[in-house]
Design a protein around this motif. Sequence first.
Motif, mmCIF file in Angstrom:
data_model
loop_
_atom_site.group_PDB
_atom_site.id
_atom_site.type_symbol
_atom_site.label_atom_id
_atom_site.label_comp_id
_atom_site.label_asym_id
_atom_site.label_seq_id
_atom_site.Cartn_x
_atom_site.Cartn_y
_atom_site.Cartn_z
ATOM 1 N N GLY A 1 -36.782 -17.241 -6.134
ATOM 2 C CA GLY A 1 -37.039 -17.728 -4.786
ATOM 3 C C GLY A 1 -35.804 -18.182 -4.044
ATOM 4 N N GLY A 2 -35.925 -18.199 -2.712
ATOM 5 C CA GLY A 2 -34.815 -18.592 -1.853
ATOM 6 C C GLY A 2 -34.384 -20.026 -2.062
ATOM 7 N N ALA A 3 -35.305 -20.899 -2.458
ATOM 8 C CA ALA A 3 -34.944 -22.296 -2.684
ATOM 9 C C ALA A 3 -33.947 -22.439 -3.821
ATOM 10 C CB ALA A 3 -36.200 -23.109 -2.984
ATOM 11 N N LEU A 4 -33.870 -21.439 -4.695
ATOM 12 C CA LEU A 4 -32.926 -21.457 -5.821
ATOM 13 C C LEU A 4 -31.624 -20.743 -5.492
ATOM 14 C CD1 LEU A 4 -35.527 -20.504 -8.581
ATOM 15 C CD2 LEU A 4 -34.639 -22.788 -8.086
ATOM 16 N N GLY A 5 -31.518 -20.224 -4.283
ATOM 17 C CA GLY A 5 -30.338 -19.461 -3.907
ATOM 18 C C GLY A 5 -30.471 -17.979 -4.138
ATOM 19 N N SER A 6 -31.699 -17.499 -4.360
ATOM 20 C CA SER A 6 -31.939 -16.082 -4.598
ATOM 21 C C SER A 6 -32.057 -15.332 -3.276
ATOM 22 C CB SER A 6 -33.218 -15.903 -5.408
ATOM 23 O OG SER A 6 -33.482 -14.536 -5.647
ATOM 24 N N ASP A 7 -31.516 -14.116 -3.242
ATOM 25 C CA ASP A 7 -31.613 -13.277 -2.043
ATOM 26 C C ASP A 7 -32.973 -12.599 -1.922
ATOM 27 O OD1 ASP A 7 -28.990 -13.854 -1.259
ATOM 28 O OD2 ASP A 7 -28.168 -12.246 -2.508
ATOM 29 N N TYR A 8 -33.762 -12.606 -2.992
ATOM 30 C CA TYR A 8 -35.088 -12.000 -2.967
ATOM 31 C C TYR A 8 -36.103 -12.970 -3.556
ATOM 32 C CZ TYR A 8 -33.233 -7.390 -1.804
ATOM 33 O OH TYR A 8 -32.618 -6.327 -1.168
ATOM 34 N N ASP B 1 -26.202 -11.386 -10.750
ATOM 35 C CA ASP B 1 -25.295 -11.254 -9.610
ATOM 36 C C ASP B 1 -24.769 -9.820 -9.580
ATOM 37 O OD1 ASP B 1 -23.900 -12.853 -7.461
ATOM 38 O OD2 ASP B 1 -22.154 -11.962 -8.442
ATOM 39 N N LEU B 2 -25.233 -9.035 -8.600
ATOM 40 C CA LEU B 2 -24.931 -7.611 -8.494
ATOM 41 C C LEU B 2 -23.922 -7.385 -7.376
ATOM 42 C CD1 LEU B 2 -25.859 -4.814 -9.644
ATOM 43 C CD2 LEU B 2 -27.529 -4.752 -7.789
ATOM 44 N N ARG B 3 -22.844 -6.646 -7.679
ATOM 45 C CA ARG B 3 -21.741 -6.463 -6.731
ATOM 46 C C ARG B 3 -21.299 -5.010 -6.674
ATOM 47 N NH1 ARG B 3 -20.804 -11.171 -3.737
ATOM 48 N NH2 ARG B 3 -21.904 -12.775 -4.930
ATOM 49 N N ASP B 4 -20.674 -4.662 -5.547
ATOM 50 C CA ASP B 4 -19.964 -3.383 -5.387
ATOM 51 C C ASP B 4 -20.819 -2.169 -5.754
ATOM 52 O OD1 ASP B 4 -17.825 -4.971 -4.694
ATOM 53 O OD2 ASP B 4 -16.888 -4.865 -6.667
ATOM 54 N N ILE B 5 -22.011 -2.076 -5.165
ATOM 55 C CA ILE B 5 -22.892 -0.935 -5.428
ATOM 56 C C ILE B 5 -22.368 0.294 -4.687
ATOM 57 C CG2 ILE B 5 -25.256 -0.084 -5.275
ATOM 58 C CD1 ILE B 5 -26.112 -3.041 -5.126
ATOM 59 N N GLN B 6 -22.228 1.401 -5.401
ATOM 60 C CA GLN B 6 -21.705 2.634 -4.812
ATOM 61 C C GLN B 6 -22.526 3.817 -5.300
ATOM 62 O OE1 GLN B 6 -17.546 3.057 -5.801
ATOM 63 N NE2 GLN B 6 -17.161 0.853 -5.588
ATOM 64 N N VAL B 7 -22.653 4.826 -4.442
ATOM 65 C CA VAL B 7 -23.214 6.109 -4.856
ATOM 66 C C VAL B 7 -22.041 7.018 -5.178
ATOM 67 C CG1 VAL B 7 -24.564 8.122 -4.191
ATOM 68 C CG2 VAL B 7 -25.295 5.834 -3.465
ATOM 69 N N ASN B 8 -21.848 7.293 -6.462
ATOM 70 C CA ASN B 8 -20.718 8.114 -6.889
ATOM 71 C C ASN B 8 -20.979 9.603 -6.716
ATOM 72 O OD1 ASN B 8 -19.433 5.784 -7.587
ATOM 73 N ND2 ASN B 8 -19.228 6.250 -9.768
ATOM 74 N N THR C 1 -26.017 -8.685 -4.147
ATOM 75 C CA THR C 1 -27.311 -9.358 -4.289
ATOM 76 C C THR C 1 -27.253 -10.381 -5.416
ATOM 77 O OG1 THR C 1 -28.506 -7.386 -3.532
ATOM 78 C CG2 THR C 1 -29.764 -9.023 -4.761
ATOM 79 N N ARG C 2 -27.835 -11.530 -5.152
ATOM 80 C CA ARG C 2 -27.983 -12.555 -6.199
ATOM 81 C C ARG C 2 -29.467 -12.842 -6.380
ATOM 82 N NH1 ARG C 2 -24.447 -17.873 -5.868
ATOM 83 N NH2 ARG C 2 -22.928 -16.308 -6.554
ATOM 84 N N ILE C 3 -29.922 -12.765 -7.628
ATOM 85 C CA ILE C 3 -31.308 -13.067 -7.973
ATOM 86 C C ILE C 3 -31.300 -14.298 -8.885
ATOM 87 C CG2 ILE C 3 -33.443 -12.222 -8.985
ATOM 88 C CD1 ILE C 3 -32.526 -10.616 -6.580
ATOM 89 N N VAL C 4 -32.044 -15.324 -8.508
ATOM 90 C CA VAL C 4 -32.119 -16.547 -9.299
ATOM 91 C C VAL C 4 -33.576 -16.919 -9.487
ATOM 92 C CG1 VAL C 4 -31.348 -18.932 -9.551
ATOM 93 C CG2 VAL C 4 -29.957 -17.318 -8.237
ATOM 94 N N GLY C 5 -33.971 -17.174 -10.726
ATOM 95 C CA GLY C 5 -35.354 -17.529 -10.995
ATOM 96 C C GLY C 5 -35.500 -18.476 -12.165
ATOM 97 N N ILE C 6 -36.600 -19.215 -12.184
ATOM 98 C CA ILE C 6 -36.976 -20.060 -13.311
ATOM 99 C C ILE C 6 -38.461 -19.853 -13.579
ATOM 100 C CG2 ILE C 6 -35.198 -21.803 -12.874
ATOM 101 C CD1 ILE C 6 -37.359 -23.549 -11.629
ATOM 102 N N GLY C 7 -38.910 -20.241 -14.766
ATOM 103 C CA GLY C 7 -40.326 -20.092 -15.056
ATOM 104 C C GLY C 7 -40.684 -20.553 -16.446
ATOM 105 N N PRO C 8 -41.991 -20.650 -16.720
ATOM 106 C CA PRO C 8 -42.469 -21.121 -18.013
ATOM 107 C C PRO C 8 -42.518 -20.027 -19.062
ATOM 108 C CG PRO C 8 -44.315 -20.715 -16.558
ATOM 109 C CD PRO C 8 -43.074 -20.422 -15.761
ATOM 110 N N VAL C 9 -42.439 -20.452 -20.330
ATOM 111 C CA VAL C 9 -42.540 -19.535 -21.476
ATOM 112 C C VAL C 9 -43.454 -20.166 -22.516
ATOM 113 C CG1 VAL C 9 -41.320 -18.309 -23.309
ATOM 114 C CG2 VAL C 9 -40.191 -18.699 -21.104
ATOM 115 N N LEU C 10 -44.404 -19.385 -23.022
ATOM 116 C CA LEU C 10 -45.232 -19.784 -24.151
ATOM 117 C C LEU C 10 -45.021 -18.744 -25.243
ATOM 118 C CD1 LEU C 10 -47.382 -21.747 -25.265
ATOM 119 C CD2 LEU C 10 -49.122 -20.159 -24.400
#
Length: 382
Positions: free
Chosen positions: A232-239, A165-172, A198-207
Amino acid sequence: MRLCYPFIALLISLSCRVAAQAPVDSVTRSAAAPKREKISFFPIPIIFSQPETGLGYGAAILPVWRFGLDTTVRKSNARLIAWRTQEKQSLVQLTHSIFTPGEQYFISGELSYYYRFPINYYGTGPRTSRDDKSVIQYKVFIGQQRVLRRLKPNLFAGLQGRLTDLRDIQVNRDIERDGVVVAPSRLNERPLRERQNTRIVGIGPVLLYDHRDNVLSAYQGSYLEASALLNGGALGSDYRFSRYLLDARRYLSLDVNHKTVLAGQVVGQFQAGRVPFRELANLGGDKLLRGYYEGRYRDRQSVVAQVELRRQLFWRLNGVLFGGVGQVGNTLAGFDDGGLKYTGGAGLRFKFNRRDRLNIRFDYGVGRDGSTGFYFSFGEAF
């Protein structure tokens, strides 16, 4: 490195509390009747300096433990750390790696909150210049969790989930030459949407195949991970994009007493879809290509190979020589663009906890373009 000297004596005294009466490390697991070990939650004051932060200070709690009395089960560990830096960066982070009884499950994860976190941003691609530096700032919360079940000894499979969850992006500060602004930040070249919350949410497999004798500082064994993260968007992700990771490591003791260890790693990160700037694969920092600023190079794809020669010196001190080579690119074919990035350097390890091989790490690295970095951290780079 001189910034850490006033704290060495304090760390030594604290380490004696944590590892009092601790035996010398041994890969061979004892057949004697085990005793339940006491877990230490004593806070450790820390001070450090590295390229991404400047001078920093804070405290850490570093418990190491084993569930049950079965000494064939590898030890679990956690790290709770909080620090602030002269660059006005603040971090609170909890990480954990847990082996349940019988190693039936391996559970690992991270909770991190970066508050008002300014960084140098150089743009994307393998051809960015140090002159492209601008300063951007943001707040970000990261939560990641893996739950893996044992399929057979040392082989695990399961799922992972990650929230950013990314917030308050600024170019200083825009790109400057001799104190004069000559161009806007290269972040402005990215789509406007990437400079918004921006909110990025993902799931996936691990071996995972993990045959290391110790997860904190291995003397011998192998580690091989193949994982995917599907955002993905189905998980509430913005990308919507996919990330694939391959991480292979090998550890070899070069003598019977494990005083000299050769360690190697090859790691590749590959992404498909629309990837925002902070989620791009990047090089640099205290783990991959030490000597480059973290995020000095970033793009959709990356491959890194690095090697370390670790040698016991005397008392609680170990020495390390390391080197690495890597590249980023928008596509795999783009790896030929801009030349390979390589670094080399040396470091010291202070055995804070000899029994569990918990090291405090000091590294100095130099990059191909003359960039340098001094790093302080807990545990090995890989």
